[in-house]
Scaffold this motif. Structure first.
Motif, short mmCIF file in Angstrom:
data_model
loop_
_atom_site.label_atom_id
_atom_site.label_comp_id
_atom_site.label_asym_id
_atom_site.label_seq_id
_atom_site.Cartn_x
_atom_site.Cartn_y
_atom_site.Cartn_z
N GLY A 116 43.68 7.08 25.02
CA GLY A 116 43.73 8.51 24.76
C GLY A 116 43.35 9.35 25.97
O GLY A 116 43.50 10.57 25.96
N TYR B 136 38.43 18.25 33.09
CA TYR B 136 39.16 19.39 32.53
C TYR B 136 40.66 19.13 32.55
O TYR B 136 41.37 19.43 31.59
CB TYR B 136 38.75 20.68 33.26
CG TYR B 136 37.29 20.96 32.99
CD1 TYR B 136 36.90 21.77 31.94
CD2 TYR B 136 36.29 20.32 33.72
CE1 TYR B 136 35.55 21.97 31.64
CE2 TYR B 136 34.94 20.50 33.43
CZ TYR B 136 34.58 21.33 32.39
OH TYR B 136 33.26 21.51 32.08
N ALA B 137 41.14 18.52 33.65
CA ALA B 137 42.55 18.16 33.73
C ALA B 137 42.94 17.28 32.54
O ALA B 137 44.01 17.43 31.96
CB ALA B 137 42.84 17.43 35.05
N ALA B 138 42.02 16.40 32.17
CA ALA B 138 42.29 15.45 31.09
C ALA B 138 42.45 16.12 29.73
O ALA B 138 42.98 15.53 28.80
CB ALA B 138 41.17 14.41 31.02
N ALA C 91 46.93 22.32 24.89
CA ALA C 91 48.23 22.93 24.64
C ALA C 91 48.69 22.66 23.21
O ALA C 91 49.27 23.53 22.55
CB ALA C 91 49.26 22.41 25.65
N TYR D 178 39.80 22.48 38.16
CA TYR D 178 40.15 21.78 36.92
C TYR D 178 41.00 20.53 37.15
O TYR D 178 41.53 19.97 36.20
CB TYR D 178 40.79 22.77 35.94
CG TYR D 178 39.88 23.97 35.71
CD1 TYR D 178 38.53 23.75 35.41
CD2 TYR D 178 40.32 25.27 35.84
CE1 TYR D 178 37.66 24.82 35.24
CE2 TYR D 178 39.46 26.34 35.66
CZ TYR D 178 38.12 26.10 35.37
OH TYR D 178 37.25 27.15 35.21
N GLN E 240 49.94 17.94 32.13
CA GLN E 240 50.53 19.26 31.87
C GLN E 240 51.05 19.91 33.15
O GLN E 240 50.88 21.11 33.35
CB GLN E 240 49.51 20.20 31.22
CG GLN E 240 49.21 19.87 29.78
CD GLN E 240 50.32 20.32 28.84
OE1 GLN E 240 51.09 19.52 28.33
NE2 GLN E 240 50.44 21.62 28.60
N LEU F 95 43.98 19.21 29.14
CA LEU F 95 44.97 20.29 29.06
C LEU F 95 46.10 20.01 28.07
O LEU F 95 46.61 20.92 27.42
CB LEU F 95 45.55 20.59 30.45
CG LEU F 95 44.50 21.06 31.48
CD1 LEU F 95 45.12 21.18 32.86
CD2 LEU F 95 43.87 22.38 31.05
N LYS F 96 46.46 18.75 27.95
CA LYS F 96 47.55 18.41 27.04
C LYS F 96 47.12 18.64 25.58
O LYS F 96 47.86 19.23 24.79
CB LYS F 96 47.99 16.97 27.26
CG LYS F 96 49.43 16.72 26.86
CD LYS F 96 49.91 15.36 27.31
CE LYS F 96 51.25 15.09 26.67
NZ LYS F 96 52.35 15.81 27.35
N TYR G 201 43.94 12.19 21.56
CA TYR G 201 43.49 12.18 22.95
C TYR G 201 41.97 12.06 23.06
O TYR G 201 41.25 12.38 22.12
CB TYR G 201 43.94 13.46 23.67
CG TYR G 201 45.43 13.50 23.86
CD1 TYR G 201 46.05 12.63 24.75
CD2 TYR G 201 46.24 14.38 23.13
CE1 TYR G 201 47.43 12.64 24.92
CE2 TYR G 201 47.61 14.40 23.29
CZ TYR G 201 48.20 13.52 24.18
OH TYR G 201 49.55 13.53 24.35
#
Ligand SMILES: Cc1ncc(COP(=O)(O)O)c(C=O)c1O
Ligand SMILES: Cc1ncc(COP(=O)(O)O)c(C=O)c1O
Lengths: 356, 356
Positions: free
Chosen positions: A191, B202-204, B210, A66, A104, B206-207, B185
């Protein structure tokens, strides 16, 4: 603070590559690396310097799936007085935290990060090359290490610092480069993660980068992803244009990286009384300036090369040669000044250099 | 073909978690994993099945820095006749190659990939759980392993397959979820990597993910990054809406993942003679349908849950409850049909299932 750094010295020092030879970029690594681990609940722990070597992870470690991975890049220089100094490392530590926040990932104490870098450089000080224009490239990075396949922020991370002696970017002095203005692919969007130094941003650029190479261009110039018109940045450099006496660089839109070299150059230009402005610039503005003869200089800025004169821009099949492909006066002055400060030949009136 | 698969059996079998207990998702891993390496010039080589265990990389391995990492996700099921079958693995192999292509990574022989998956599943067949709704989740992934810091495509890669027994996504039957419509985002943009299954995407997210949790929402619904209006997909699902008798799903714009469940559902709807269309749908269309009472059902689709009824959408502070938060008739029928085919209770007239 994250505790005292434990040092385990490498008993098997590597044979150094000829540090006075062509080192290239990021091909050789020093004897030691810094590491520190994070666990949810207990925070960052066990900061240590250990022999450089492989790191081992569960194949389900989240970084592989990820993409939680952020990094920094900065340099240590050996001055003419044989001191070893860093260029604005506090700014890298700050940006690392901003990148972590966007992804994060847990933040770190910035002073501690600078201290870790300094401690590591001191230990491997004999790896800082002496040849003109060479330096020790420092690569701090943070990766997600929890083993698990749910899409969520990892509960564990590793912070690692590795270092590589690198040659002068331009072994034979500054060299103008060709740049391809990319109109199909996008690097980042408002974004998104464009202003974070995160691994995925770079993966996204490789296809366009390969196409640029086919057109004999060293890098891609990205346009904004929405209107495909406003200039953002190059592959690993911010960009500046000198048009009719004024220096212009794209404003920090949220989708470009806030370069530390960019910031330093804006600062110098203001000190020198040269008009400089951060604003939206479209590729049409550049074409217009090119056509009416007011596009005086163009250059990229970044840690690796400091400044790179842009000799030509290729856009939609049209080649725009800038300053007849010669190195501009301003770019040369900026290069001489920043490298002068870095190698201790010019007074560091802004306190940019930190000794190790 | 990439050669014959060498098998090194694990002499130390793990104690399995109670395969009849709550397994969660991606928390336990089987006894073996598949691996194969790529080197520029010689191609993919040394395909092997080895005991599941840590993988070791140089800290300069490019996956940690420049994010060349792509993956797939599919499942093996134990049918009521105690056969072990895969759902459309050829489609995952195809998509893996498309992802590799976008990320400048080398492609693989698709039949070989399916064969590698089947061989691995056969070896760890006793890890395929028996409990209703449970399955063996299979995670193939490719990562860049060359040690080097220049920003360019790696010259070395590893292809790895790991497997995890997973419980029913909804232990107590289908459960409607709340979804937050994200308006700040962005996940992806035209010209970017949104249609590749790559780690950085996927990293993009996570914020935003959350923030969704803070609003008691299970996932985010992404709008297009340009006009912030057109619906794209959810965190790890494609989405469908039933409006006034017609089923609509966003067309493959280039920035959304081409889900295999999505494709299967469109196929079934057509077979059933239910009107289905792939087109641009804006959040305003959804609001309008909600307000005039024609928004009959909404659901997400993906390998993990098959289908997830959407109970409500939260957009700009307005909560739109769908079908009074109940499970729709269509989503239930789709769930029963696809899981019926997967577990061998319903005839597989499209030859979607491949035996191991
Ligand atoms: C995408 C991108 N933009 C700009 C830069 C320039 O930033 P800095 O001057 O801090 O090196 C870099 C590299 O460092 C980069 O990777
Ligand atoms: C972003 C995204 N969209 C959609 C899907 C659904 O795809 P599939 O039906 O192939 O599982 C997934 C997950 O698998 C995903 O990660």
């Amino acid at each position: 603070m994250h505790g005292k750094i434990r040092i385990e010295r490498n008993p098997n020092r590597k044979t150094k590559p000829g540090l006075e030879e062509a080192l290239g970029f990021g091909r050789y690594f020093t004897d030691h690396m810094f590491m520190m681990d994070y666990e949810e609940g207990s925070g960052w722990q066990d900061p240590r310097i250990v022999p450089y070597g492989p790191i081992s992870h569960d194949p389900a470690a989240m970084v592989f799936h990820y993409g939680q991975a952020v990094f920094e890049g900065l340099k240590a220089f050996r001055t003419e007085k044989d001191e070893i100094v860093l260029f604005r490392p506090d700014q890298n530590a700050k940006r690392l935290n901003r990148s972590c926040d966007r992804l994060q990932m847990p933040q770190m104490d910035e002073e501690f990060v600078v201290d870790a870098i300094r401690t590591l450089v001191r230990l491997d000080a004999d790896w800082v090359p002496r040849k003109k224009g060479s330096s020790l490239y420092i690569r701090p990075f943070v990766i997600a290490t929890e083993a698990g396949l749910g899409v969520r922020a990892s509960s564990r991370y590793s912070f690692v610092i590795i270092m590589s002696p690198v040659g002068a970017y331009y072994e034979e002095g500054l060299q103008p480069i060709n740049i391809l203005v990319e109109s199909h692919y996008a690097r980042a969007v408002r974004g998104g993660t464009g202003n974070a130094k995160t691994a995925g941003n770079y993966a996204a650029t490789l296809k366009a980068q390969a196409l640029a190479k086919e057109h004999n261009c060293a890098q891609v110039l990205w346009l904004d992803a929405i209107e495909k018109m406003y200039i953002e940045e190059a592959g690993s450099m911010n960009v500046f244009f000198k048009i009719n006496g004024e220096v212009v660089t794209p404003s920090l839109s949220g989708s470009i990286l806030e370069g530390i070299t960019r910031n330093s150059i804006i600062h110098l230009l203001k000190e020198w009384g040269i008009p400089v402005s951060e604003r939206k610039i479209s590729i049409h503005d550049i074409v217009e300036a090119f056509e009416n003869g007011t596009l005086e200089e163009a250059f990229g800025t970044g840690t690796a090369a400091v400044v790179s004169p842009i000799g030509s821009l290729l856009w939609n099949g049209t080649l725009m040669s800038i300053n007849q492909g010669n190195i501009g006066e301003l770019v040369a002055r900026l290069y001489d000044t920043i490298t002068g400060i870095q190698y201790g030949r010019i007074e560091d009136s802004n306190s940019w250099m930190i000794s190790c």
